[in-house]
Enzyme design. Structure first.
Site, mmCIF file in Angstrom:
data_model
loop_
_atom_site.group_PDB
_atom_site.id
_atom_site.type_symbol
_atom_site.label_atom_id
_atom_site.label_comp_id
_atom_site.label_asym_id
_atom_site.label_seq_id
_atom_site.Cartn_x
_atom_site.Cartn_y
_atom_site.Cartn_z
ATOM 1 N N CYS A 139 -4.615 2.462 -3.735
ATOM 2 C CA CYS A 139 -3.616 2.894 -3.138
ATOM 3 C C CYS A 139 -2.530 1.682 -3.376
ATOM 4 C CB CYS A 139 -3.472 2.870 -1.678
ATOM 5 S SG CYS A 139 -4.782 4.157 -1.462
ATOM 6 N N LYS A 165 -10.273 0.111 10.435
ATOM 7 C CA LYS A 165 -10.815 -1.021 9.274
ATOM 8 C C LYS A 165 -11.481 -2.534 10.663
ATOM 9 C CE LYS A 165 -7.323 0.682 6.354
ATOM 10 N NZ LYS A 165 -8.036 1.128 5.164
ATOM 11 N N GLN A 185 -4.619 -4.581 6.856
ATOM 12 C CA GLN A 185 -5.146 -5.192 6.665
ATOM 13 C C GLN A 185 -5.823 -6.397 7.565
ATOM 14 O OE1 GLN A 185 -8.117 -4.546 4.488
ATOM 15 N NE2 GLN A 185 -7.395 -2.641 3.603
ATOM 16 N N ASP A 188 3.568 -3.643 8.291
ATOM 17 C CA ASP A 188 2.062 -2.780 7.786
ATOM 18 C C ASP A 188 0.603 -3.698 8.036
ATOM 19 O OD1 ASP A 188 -0.318 -1.554 7.265
ATOM 20 O OD2 ASP A 188 0.210 -1.395 4.799
ATOM 21 N N HIS A 247 0.777 -1.247 -0.156
ATOM 22 C CA HIS A 247 0.154 0.118 -0.017
ATOM 23 C C HIS A 247 1.223 1.120 -0.022
ATOM 24 C CE1 HIS A 247 -2.769 2.851 1.678
ATOM 25 N NE2 HIS A 247 -3.794 2.218 1.365
HETATM 26 C C1 LIG Z 1 -2.689 -2.030 3.715
HETATM 27 C C2 LIG Z 1 -2.969 -1.130 4.050
HETATM 28 N N1 LIG Z 1 -1.391 -0.389 4.785
HETATM 29 C C3 LIG Z 1 -2.405 0.754 5.376
HETATM 30 C C4 LIG Z 1 -3.931 1.891 5.019
HETATM 31 C C5 LIG Z 1 -3.668 2.773 5.487
HETATM 32 O O1 LIG Z 1 -4.487 3.200 6.926
HETATM 33 P P1 LIG Z 1 -4.369 4.214 6.964
HETATM 34 O O2 LIG Z 1 -5.033 5.053 5.897
HETATM 35 O O3 LIG Z 1 -5.466 3.851 8.221
HETATM 36 O O4 LIG Z 1 -3.613 4.969 7.291
HETATM 37 C C6 LIG Z 1 -4.174 0.782 4.590
HETATM 38 C C7 LIG Z 1 -5.095 1.191 4.261
HETATM 39 O O5 LIG Z 1 -6.226 2.188 3.415
HETATM 40 C C8 LIG Z 1 -4.259 -0.176 3.987
HETATM 41 O O6 LIG Z 1 -4.831 -1.163 3.588
#
Ligand SMILES: Cc1ncc(COP(=O)(O)O)c(C=O)c1O
Ligand SMILES: Cc1ncc(COP(=O)(O)O)c(C=O)c1O
Lengths: 147, 414, 414, 147
Positions: free
Chosen positions: B372, B233, B210, B207, B129
């Site tokens: 993203c 989430k 998910q 990270d 991401h």
């Molecule tokens: C795999 C992953 N990493 C990071 C993020 C970023 O999370 P957030 O937007 O809550 O900071 C997301 C969600 O958009 C994600 O799906």
């Protein structure tokens, strides 16, 4: 809360106004200082052992800060005088808190146990033993190890 | 997945906890298939936050009075819940952030700026991401470190063969990977990467945005050094998330943001930092949100992560089987066995935004776009995909509605 | 203050909006005199956020479906409310952050890292909150710039005479000041500083955390370049705040956090940024909180900032007059005419934490400590003060209870 | 929403499948390109003026992306053909939106007006006049100016 209030006045304030064991001890066998950054409390503790090298013969402290921190340290000196360093080094904090007798919120708890933490550091240093884990955390928070 | 949950979850019963499902969208009950972007919130979380604001709200820390003590207890209680949720050794290692993105930036800045330089290599993957990609790209550039990526195969699985070559490029200092891909649902071999990272003397940054809402996380079993995830989430409020970090590393690091609460003493010429975790929590935090995050963790934990994982697995199998029957539809990513409840696909000759638009008219909410993950899109050779994603409240008939909707899209664009 | 508000506010009536005031603390209704730390929340804000979560919640931006559109409209609507609240030229110049602290860090990092170097001077004041002090101290150190402060006089007012000398030390590049001091309540001459800053070719950064909730703000009239404030001090939820910045500056700046939403395109070798304001909003923002912030702005605006200012002024006059009668009590800061509804004081021979503790037993909530202004404490020669602060819901009898409580403290410690 | 659905199918899809004015014009008097980063929509527009140097005589476009962006651009070519450059350069977007006829959420609106934005850039560039403020904002968002 007038009972609490009462207690604050009676127990704490008496020790706050007339601290027992007040003053530095020179020479001394054990010493440490600590601060509680939250209230700006400062405590410096001095210990002299009896001839057995184990019994706390004399204990003195200097400090400034809130009534709780100063009164608790004063009460602490009464509590540990005449006891063995080994025993005091592992003294549970509840024993001191019972003595203090008023309910303390987490934030004031740190004021109350500052003196005890400093004393433990002093004793463990003098004996070359490691500070228990629980107090190592406090060591950081309370800046016990700062000289 | 060979998970046999103690108790199977009853999604239909759980839905009663979510007020949003009473909502009609375009006259139809909403089939919310975008939980990977953000989940809906149960009454339990909303009620608890309301309660908190009505009975226990004040600024946290330093306050001597009762409301401040209550607020602090609620906020710090949530920290302990996060700790337990990921099996971290100490709650002092848990830092509240705005979300996974800020958590990852914190590591990239506060660890990266001081520990990276020319000759060092930062390794990410082709399916990261942007939140675990761009911060490292920026810090690598700023420090002169090399920015390398682990490629994926056609199913979206990491090609670990590439590691040997990557190791020849310099001192590998950081390996950063998502435990679950938000676009493909792939469950990545983070333990293996962590072992490799440590062999190289690198830190392993996970990270878990998910992953944490959908499967059991154990930072000690993963063997990682940092792990990030978001509340929103995971049935919790927006505006908060958590970073777990290994204590030794956190203690060596400089702070990231500076301000109230994170200092021990400030003078005109010199400032020293507060202890962990406060060193990394400058300013008034997301107090009620952190509290709500804790309540969401309770909610999800009570249902059970094994049960959630099994439920989502059933749905993803159903969805993949049914989607495979739609002519001109191509599913991206690995088979259901190696993914969570996420399916990304493309429908021949129809732009994903048109797919999502028409599905919305049917009351089916899916996401269309690059999610993203532009480098992954480039690798897959598409500009965007349509993505359906499930959670504990998703129902088999919502999958049916998705499929029916897609058939309608096909007819419309035939 | 010669403000004659169109309508005087009725604090007693407004209190009915705040559920927390039904709460008993230690058996007594709570006299909440710590609004400078964070304010309580009206039903209107809590209801609206609940509504939002129940009917309009999804992740914002990019979503094509109805819930995502509603969420985006709510989130972007709040941005427009913030714009109007501070009279900014464009809502594209409004960036949502976690709060004032993060907003100030954003400027320090994203503007400071690229624009400061040896020979440059960053100017703050002796009465800054740590949030507008430590970020600049850090960035100045990191870039080799000099860190200079404007001293205060014994009443806590800025000594602008010092500016000439400061200007001789190098190229003044940043002037950062709070519009209202959170410890003393002083209203600082920000317009003058902005003029001076611009004469030096410097940017003017205004910390309006204590100003925006209490008096009308007009960024164009102030003539500043950046302005930061928090929702939680303004009847809004925790976890969100805003930075306003001049467009030309924001456009030239690199982003601060990196991740989802803030990029235009990402590739393995090159990334380009999204347009304003998204460039500075990496990751999922505090969606429902930003929405609630907007509702809080509506709430406060409807009451009227002139009315709020006048109300607080009455209370601070009452408090200062009464406190002055207490033997051994010393008030810090300027006369009531030059401050907002904040009074810091010390009581001879009693530690501020003991003062606050005993007041809490009387149901009076005040703050004791350094209020994140340690350099100011040093200047005043104290380690901590006790601070009472008022807001639109504060009542004259709460001031009476404060005074009665302090007399009790004195008796206790006599 | 079956009426909307109907409309989507009939109006939009017809233009999407059979775009009017499709194809580049070489040579041309005005040209610009633009993208909508959101959907990845791309549009490139070419204009040839009549002998008066003012009237849009021929207009062609190339592009790819969602149905809305491509159909709207196709409709746009029909809407402006034969009109004066000056007039089209200030054409209100509502005129195009009426033509499209289906309600558009803010996010899809950008798809719909991409072509119009590109056309305005092309015309203003050809005439050496500045793009109006409203469109300068879009210029950034939609990357109208990128060549
Ligand atoms: C795999 C992953 N990493 C990071 C993020 C970023 O999370 P957030 O937007 O809550 O900071 C997301 C969600 O958009 C994600 O799906
Ligand atoms: C003057 C001033 N500046 C900055 C801040 C920081 O605001 P926040 O903690 O909401 O980030 C505060 C509040 O604590 C403040 O009073």
């Amino acid at each position: 809360m007038s009972e609490l209030d009462q207690l604050y006045r009676e127990v704490i304030l008496d020790h706050y106004r007339n601290p027992r064991g007040h003053g530095a001890l020179e020479p001394h066998d054990a010493h440490a200082e600590g601060q509680n950054p939250l209230c700006g409390d400062e405590v410096s503790i001095f210990v002299r052992f009896a001839d057995d090298g184990e019994t706390i013969d004399e204990i003195g402290f200097e400090g400034r800060g809130c009534a709780i921190s100063q009164a608790a340290t004063s009460m602490l000196t009464e509590l540990v005088k005449g006891r063995k360093a080994e025993e005091v080094a592992v003294l549970p904090k509840d024993e001191l808190l019972e003595e203090i007798g008023i309910p303390l919120t987490p934030i004031r708890l740190k004021c109350a146990i500052l003196g005890l933490g400093v004393l433990k550091v002093a004793l463990h240093r003098a004996k070359g033993t490691p500070l228990p884990e629980e107090w190592r955390t406090l060591e950081n928070e309370l800046r016990l190890a700062d000289d | 997945m060979a998970v046999t949950p103690a108790t199977k979850l009853d999604a239909r019963r759980l839905r009663a906890d979510f007020p949003v499902f009473d909502e009609l969208v375009n006259g139809k009950p909403v089939a919310f298939l975008d939980s990977a972007a953000s989940t809906q919130k149960p009454r339990q979380v909303l009620d608890a936050m309301r309660e908190f604001y009505e009975h226990s709200y004040a600024n946290v820390h330093r306050g001597v009075y009762t409301l401040a003590e209550r607020a602090t207890a609620g906020y710090e209680g949530a920290r302990e819940k996060v700790r337990a949720y990921v099996n971290a050794p100490s709650s002092r290692e848990v830092i509240f952030t705005r979300g996974a993105t800020e958590a990852l930036n914190l590591v990239a800045y506060a660890w990266g700026l001081d520990n990276l330089g020319p000759g060092d290599v930062v390794v990410i993957t082709e399916l990261e991401h942007h939140s675990n990609f761009v911060p490292w790209q920026f810090i690598a550039k700023k420090t002169g470190a090399e920015f390398a990526h682990i490629p994926i195969d056609d199913l979206g699985e990491l090609q670990l063969d590439a590691l040997d070559e990557i190791a020849t490029r310099g001192n590998v200092k950081v390996v950063a990977n998502n435990l679950v891909s938000n676009t493909l649902g792939t469950v990545n071999p983070v333990e293996k990467l962590a072992t490799w990272a440590h062999e190289q003397g690198a830190i392993m940054v996970v990270d878990a945005a998910q992953a944490a809402p959908h499967r059991k996380i154990d930072v000690q079993a993963l063997g990682c050094d940092f792990l990030a995830f978001s509340s929103h989430k995971l049935c919790g409020p927006s505006g908060v998330g958590a970073l777990w970090g290994r204590r030794e590393l956190l203690e060596e690091m400089q702070p990231f943001n500076f301000g109230g609460e994170m200092i021990r003493s400030v003078a005109l010429d010199r400032t020293s930092w507060n202890e962990l975790p406060y060193k990394f929590e400058a300013g008034t935090p997301a107090i009620a949100e952190a509290y709500g995050f804790g309540v969401a963790i309770d909610y999800v934990s009570e249902i059970g992560l094994d049960a959630i994982e099994a439920h989502e697995h059933e749905l993803v199998v159903q969805a993949m089987d049914a989607l495979a029957e739609i002519p001109g539809l191509r599913i991206f990513g690995p088979p259901a066995e190696r993914r969570t409840g996420i399916v990304s696909f493309e429908l021949e000759n129809v732009h994903p935004h048109d797919v999502a638009q028409i599905l919305d008219w049917e009351g089916v909410a899916v996401r269309a776009g690059h999610h993203c993950t532009q480098p992954l899109m480039t690798r897959l050779g598409v500009a965007a995909t349509t993505r359906a994603s499930f959670y504990l409240y998703s129902l088999p008939e919502e999958v049916d509605r998705l499929v029916a909707g897609l058939l309608k899209v096909r007819k419309t664009f035939a």
